[in-house]
Motif scaffolding. Structure first.
Motif: not given
Length: 371
Positions: A332-340, A362-364
């Protein structure tokens, strides 16, 4: 006695071998690359065949200015390609096809135009691109058949299975369980595991030593689901630049699911893929940016993407199904997508599935929120 000494001291030195450093285009001993071979593999093999150091051959080819063979393998400058072609007889187009530039339009976005033009941009690209230039993958049976020579496609995370032998590619040493990496300058084809091990079983002299396990002696996992091989074939068509619309959708969703994969997405298929997700192979926090280096995870993501696309038509439906499946697995925790990763990950930008998943939280992407 004195005359003999004088004669021996003034005798001409031994003649060196007449074997040329680099075989010419008409030389029958010229070593030709095999189809799809990586430039570093061919140059290293050529150096071994001519019994010279790799650095000497790089100077002869004017590749030493790139700083490392891996930089020359990124993209060949036209004058360098012409010189290598003139010295070896290998066609210039074949030489360019041995570099990563052939995948600049799909698997390797933002590929530097010249490794020497902007060292900062080239360094940023190498540190962020989805490229297995440090953590390697290989098919042991191919290594045995090709005398240890490496295809260029093994450098890409999108190659997870060997179509010839129907096995998954290896990425870890089967002796010490360490990740196998290229050498410091990427100028030598890896043949043995060079990981330092502290295991008492491998410490012959009482201190840490390299594992030194032959990579060609590994026992790869057999692919038990023909769907995996079919998906690898479709992804290869995308890599070769002849994909269909369905192939592009498959790759786009696979790139997203590499990060969001959960067991509920693989309820059928090859059991080894489900085991790879549930086992201790799960990444630690500092490894999350390199999930794509695990061939089993990439294969699992491709299988999950194929099944989700069979049941969903629009990007919104796909995103809703992914969110529901992750809730089933308590993700349930959003996936933190790295900017790179967002910038350099292939098929991540633009990506309709990624946008819909950001909408559903779902993604940040860093501090970014889609409104």
């Amino acid at each position: 006695m004195g005359a003999a000494k004088t004669q021996s001291s003034t005798s001409p030195p031994e003649r060196r071998s007449s074997k040329k450093v680099v075989p010419g285009p008409r030389d029958p001993e010229a070593l030709q690359p095999f189809e799809g071979e990586a430039l570093s593999s061919w140059i290293t093999t050529l150096a071994e065949d001519r019994d010279i150091a790799v650095k000497q051959l790089l100077r002869e080819f004017h590749l030493h200015k790139h700083g490392a063979l891996s930089m020359g393998e990124t993209r060949l400058d036209p004058p360098v390609a012409r010189r290598i072609s003139r010295l070896t007889g290998v066609d210039e187009q074949a030489l360019h096809a041995m570099t990563l530039a052939r995948y600049a339009g799909n698997a390797l976005p933002h590929l530097p135009l010249s490794p020497e033009a902007n060292a900062k941009d080239a360094g940023q690209w190498h540190s962020s691109a989805w490229l297995c230039d440090r953590r390697i993958r290989w098919c042991p049976r191919c290594l045995r058949e090709n005398d240890g020579r490496w295809p260029l496609r093994w450098l890409l995370p999108w190659t997870f299975a060997c179509l010839k032998h129907s096995v998954y590619l290896e990425s870890e040493c089967q002796r010490c369980q360490s990740v196998v990496t290229f050498g410091r300058l990427n100028s030598v084809r890896p043949q043995h595991c060079d990981a330092q091990t502290a295991d008492e079983r491998f410490r012959r002299y009482g201190y840490d030593e390299t594992c030194d396990f032959p990579l060609a002696m590994s026992h790869p996992l057999r692919v038990r689901d023909d769907t995996v091989l079919a998906l690898q074939t479709r992804i290869n068509e995308w890599l070769d630049g002849v994909p269909t619309v369905d192939d592009r959708q498959l790759v786009s969703l696979t790139a997203v699911l590499i990060m969001l994969l959960s067991p509920s997405m693989l309820r059928r298929g090859d059991p080894i893929l489900l085991f790879a997700i549930r086992s201790l192979r799960a990444p630690r926090p500092h490894q999350k940016r390199e999930l794509w280096t695990d061939p089993l995870r990439v294969a699992a993501a491709a299988c999950a993407a194929d099944r989700i696309l069979e049941r969903s038509e629009s990007a919104a439906q796909v995103a809703r199904q992914i969110a529901d499946l992750r809730i089933v697995d308590y993700r349930v925790v959003p996936w933190e997508l790295d900017v790179m990763d967002w910038a350099y990950g292939p098929a991540l930008r633009p990506n309709p599935y990624l946008e819909e998943l950001v909408k559903r939280h779902v993604i940040t992407v860093g501090d970014f929120r889609y409104h």
